[in-house]
Write a protein that holds these residues in place. Structure first.
Motif, mmCIF file in Angstrom:
data_model
loop_
_atom_site.group_PDB
_atom_site.id
_atom_site.type_symbol
_atom_site.label_atom_id
_atom_site.label_comp_id
_atom_site.label_asym_id
_atom_site.label_seq_id
_atom_site.Cartn_x
_atom_site.Cartn_y
_atom_site.Cartn_z
ATOM 1 N N GLY A 59 0.818 -1.205 0.000
ATOM 2 C CA GLY A 59 0.000 0.000 0.000
ATOM 3 C C GLY A 59 0.853 1.257 0.000
ATOM 4 O O GLY A 59 0.586 2.211 -0.751
ATOM 5 N N ILE A 60 1.889 1.264 0.812
ATOM 6 C CA ILE A 60 2.790 2.417 0.853
ATOM 7 C C ILE A 60 3.496 2.570 -0.498
ATOM 8 O O ILE A 60 3.627 3.682 -1.022
ATOM 9 C CB ILE A 60 3.798 2.270 2.013
ATOM 10 C CG1 ILE A 60 3.048 2.383 3.349
ATOM 11 C CG2 ILE A 60 4.900 3.312 1.921
ATOM 12 C CD1 ILE A 60 3.865 1.985 4.556
ATOM 13 N N TRP A 61 3.913 1.456 -1.095
ATOM 14 C CA TRP A 61 4.564 1.505 -2.402
ATOM 15 C C TRP A 61 3.622 2.090 -3.452
ATOM 16 O O TRP A 61 4.010 2.962 -4.236
ATOM 17 C CB TRP A 61 5.032 0.097 -2.791
ATOM 18 C CG TRP A 61 5.657 0.032 -4.151
ATOM 19 C CD1 TRP A 61 6.888 0.504 -4.515
ATOM 20 C CD2 TRP A 61 5.074 -0.531 -5.325
ATOM 21 N NE1 TRP A 61 7.105 0.256 -5.849
ATOM 22 C CE2 TRP A 61 6.007 -0.378 -6.368
ATOM 23 C CE3 TRP A 61 3.867 -1.158 -5.590
ATOM 24 C CZ2 TRP A 61 5.761 -0.823 -7.658
ATOM 25 C CZ3 TRP A 61 3.626 -1.611 -6.875
ATOM 26 C CH2 TRP A 61 4.570 -1.438 -7.887
ATOM 27 N N ARG A 62 2.362 1.635 -3.471
ATOM 28 C CA ARG A 62 1.411 2.163 -4.455
ATOM 29 C C ARG A 62 1.106 3.635 -4.198
ATOM 30 O O ARG A 62 0.892 4.408 -5.137
ATOM 31 C CB ARG A 62 0.130 1.321 -4.450
ATOM 32 C CG ARG A 62 0.292 0.011 -5.193
ATOM 33 C CD ARG A 62 -1.040 -0.700 -5.403
ATOM 34 N NE ARG A 62 -1.694 -1.031 -4.157
ATOM 35 C CZ ARG A 62 -1.507 -2.161 -3.475
ATOM 36 N NH1 ARG A 62 -0.678 -3.081 -3.941
ATOM 37 N NH2 ARG A 62 -2.150 -2.374 -2.351
ATOM 38 N N LEU A 63 1.083 4.055 -2.930
ATOM 39 C CA LEU A 63 0.886 5.480 -2.640
ATOM 40 C C LEU A 63 2.054 6.306 -3.171
ATOM 41 O O LEU A 63 1.856 7.425 -3.660
ATOM 42 C CB LEU A 63 0.710 5.701 -1.139
ATOM 43 C CG LEU A 63 -0.591 5.175 -0.537
ATOM 44 C CD1 LEU A 63 -0.607 5.376 0.974
ATOM 45 C CD2 LEU A 63 -1.808 5.836 -1.181
ATOM 46 N N LEU A 64 3.259 5.763 -3.085
ATOM 47 C CA LEU A 64 4.417 6.453 -3.674
ATOM 48 C C LEU A 64 4.256 6.582 -5.189
ATOM 49 O O LEU A 64 4.551 7.637 -5.764
ATOM 50 C CB LEU A 64 5.715 5.714 -3.341
ATOM 51 C CG LEU A 64 6.191 5.810 -1.892
ATOM 52 C CD1 LEU A 64 7.372 4.877 -1.657
ATOM 53 C CD2 LEU A 64 6.558 7.241 -1.548
ATOM 54 N N LEU A 65 3.780 5.525 -5.827
ATOM 55 C CA LEU A 65 3.539 5.578 -7.269
ATOM 56 C C LEU A 65 2.504 6.652 -7.592
ATOM 57 O O LEU A 65 2.675 7.435 -8.533
ATOM 58 C CB LEU A 65 3.052 4.222 -7.784
ATOM 59 C CG LEU A 65 4.058 3.080 -7.784
ATOM 60 C CD1 LEU A 65 3.358 1.777 -8.157
ATOM 61 C CD2 LEU A 65 5.202 3.368 -8.734
ATOM 62 N N ALA A 66 1.417 6.685 -6.828
ATOM 63 C CA ALA A 66 0.354 7.664 -7.064
ATOM 64 C C ALA A 66 0.845 9.090 -6.826
ATOM 65 O O ALA A 66 0.345 10.030 -7.449
ATOM 66 C CB ALA A 66 -0.845 7.366 -6.178
ATOM 67 N N ALA A 67 1.821 9.257 -5.931
ATOM 68 C CA ALA A 67 2.359 10.585 -5.633
ATOM 69 C C ALA A 67 3.360 11.051 -6.690
ATOM 70 O O ALA A 67 3.839 12.180 -6.616
ATOM 71 C CB ALA A 67 3.011 10.579 -4.255
ATOM 72 N N GLY A 68 3.682 10.198 -7.658
ATOM 73 C CA GLY A 68 4.559 10.612 -8.732
ATOM 74 C C GLY A 68 5.967 10.051 -8.677
ATOM 75 O O GLY A 68 6.779 10.337 -9.553
ATOM 76 N N PHE A 69 6.272 9.244 -7.679
ATOM 77 C CA PHE A 69 7.591 8.612 -7.600
ATOM 78 C C PHE A 69 7.597 7.370 -8.489
ATOM 79 O O PHE A 69 6.617 6.631 -8.537
ATOM 80 C CB PHE A 69 7.924 8.224 -6.159
ATOM 81 C CG PHE A 69 8.058 9.389 -5.242
ATOM 82 C CD1 PHE A 69 9.250 10.083 -5.144
ATOM 83 C CD2 PHE A 69 6.984 9.811 -4.470
ATOM 84 C CE1 PHE A 69 9.380 11.170 -4.306
ATOM 85 C CE2 PHE A 69 7.094 10.884 -3.621
ATOM 86 C CZ PHE A 69 8.300 11.581 -3.538
ATOM 87 N N THR A 70 8.704 7.106 -9.152
ATOM 88 C CA THR A 70 8.772 5.910 -10.000
ATOM 89 C C THR A 70 8.866 4.641 -9.158
ATOM 90 O O THR A 70 8.473 3.572 -9.614
ATOM 91 C CB THR A 70 9.969 5.978 -10.970
ATOM 92 O OG1 THR A 70 11.162 6.153 -10.221
ATOM 93 C CG2 THR A 70 9.789 7.084 -11.989
ATOM 94 N N ALA A 71 9.357 4.740 -7.946
ATOM 95 C CA ALA A 71 9.346 3.656 -6.952
ATOM 96 C C ALA A 71 9.778 2.308 -7.509
ATOM 97 O O ALA A 71 9.127 1.298 -7.287
ATOM 98 C CB ALA A 71 7.971 3.559 -6.290
ATOM 99 N N GLY A 72 10.877 2.290 -8.255
ATOM 100 C CA GLY A 72 11.411 1.040 -8.773
ATOM 101 C C GLY A 72 11.168 0.835 -10.244
ATOM 102 O O GLY A 72 11.815 -0.006 -10.870
ATOM 103 N N TYR A 73 10.214 1.547 -10.824
ATOM 104 C CA TYR A 73 9.981 1.461 -12.261
ATOM 105 C C TYR A 73 11.035 2.277 -12.998
ATOM 106 O O TYR A 73 11.558 3.253 -12.478
ATOM 107 C CB TYR A 73 8.607 2.042 -12.634
ATOM 108 C CG TYR A 73 7.464 1.091 -12.487
ATOM 109 C CD1 TYR A 73 7.263 0.070 -13.413
ATOM 110 C CD2 TYR A 73 6.556 1.213 -11.446
ATOM 111 C CE1 TYR A 73 6.194 -0.803 -13.291
ATOM 112 C CE2 TYR A 73 5.481 0.350 -11.314
ATOM 113 C CZ TYR A 73 5.309 -0.661 -12.248
ATOM 114 O OH TYR A 73 4.261 -1.524 -12.131
ATOM 115 N N THR A 74 11.293 1.899 -14.220
ATOM 116 C CA THR A 74 12.050 2.776 -15.109
ATOM 117 C C THR A 74 11.079 3.877 -15.541
ATOM 118 O O THR A 74 9.857 3.740 -15.368
ATOM 119 C CB THR A 74 12.551 2.007 -16.346
ATOM 120 O OG1 THR A 74 11.411 1.524 -17.078
ATOM 121 C CG2 THR A 74 13.458 0.849 -15.970
ATOM 122 N N GLU A 75 11.590 4.950 -16.094
ATOM 123 C CA GLU A 75 10.701 6.034 -16.560
ATOM 124 C C GLU A 75 9.708 5.496 -17.594
ATOM 125 O O GLU A 75 8.521 5.814 -17.542
ATOM 126 C CB GLU A 75 11.513 7.192 -17.141
ATOM 127 C CG GLU A 75 12.309 7.966 -16.118
ATOM 128 C CD GLU A 75 11.444 8.747 -15.136
ATOM 129 O OE1 GLU A 75 10.319 9.160 -15.484
ATOM 130 O OE2 GLU A 75 11.905 8.916 -13.988
#
Length: 193
Positions: free
Chosen positions: A38-54
């Motif tokens: 959940g925290i990871w997905r919130l980071l994604l929603a906030a605009g962080f790539t969180a481990g993804y490439t661009e």
């Protein structure tokens, strides 16, 4: 004993025993299992790539509607995980009095246990493949990101089996209790063992 006006006394239901200690711990564990993802997905929603490439972040649709999806999945997962606490708490047997029109009503134990059991099977089918996360390529993620995401999702593999055990414990605790004692050979008397 309780009475309705003009009718014979109705025996009061036998209270349901408390959940075993292991079940209480398991229910709390289930409630915590979804927090890392959940925290990871919130980071994604906030605009962080969180481990993804661009490119992987953009392909996942996260700059747009993917954010709403990430928030929805996070909220739904957290609420579903918190419902496991109902399998070990009194509000999972009798609805709290503050709920309008339904408060104080006993929940149908078979239906609650069946819903929890079906959900456990669905969760096991959904999350068990994440045990093989590292055996699959993840070209949309950085190597470090793929490692971290795999570690964040790995606890979800336990969600289905834990919920299944909680459903069985709930059904066992509630099946012999809560019916009026003394009717047709003594329902309401707990089973031995």
């Amino acid at each position: 004993m309780t009475c309705r006006s003009g009718s014979a006394p109705i025996p009061a239901p036998v209270p349901v025993p408390a959940a075993p200690r292991w079940a209480v711990r398991a229910a709390h564990a289930v409630a915590l299992l979804t927090l890392p993802t959940g925290i990871w997905r919130l980071l994604l929603a906030a605009g962080f790539t969180a481990g993804y490439t661009e490119a992987g972040y953009a392909a996942a649709g996260l700059p747009g509607w993917g954010r709403a999806y990430a928030l929805g999945v996070t909220l739904g997962s957290e609420l579903l995980a918190l419902l496991a606490l109902g399998l070990v708490r009194p509000w999972g047997v009798v609805l709290p009095a503050w709920i309008p029109r339904l408060g104080g009503r006993r929940l149908p134990a078979r239906a609650v246990a069946a819903a929890a059991g079906v959900t456990a099977v669905l969760l096991a089918c959904a999350w068990t493949p994440f045990a093989l996360w590292w055996a699959l390529p993840h070209p949309d993620m950085t190597p470090h990101g793929a490692l971290v995401v795999g570690l964040l999702y790995l606890p979800l593999v336990a969600w289905g089996p834990l919920l299944g055990a909680l459903a069985l414990s709930y059904r066992r605790r509630t099946s012999a209790y809560g019916r009026p004692a003394g009717l047709s050979g003594g329902p309401g008397v707990p089973r031995s063992g």
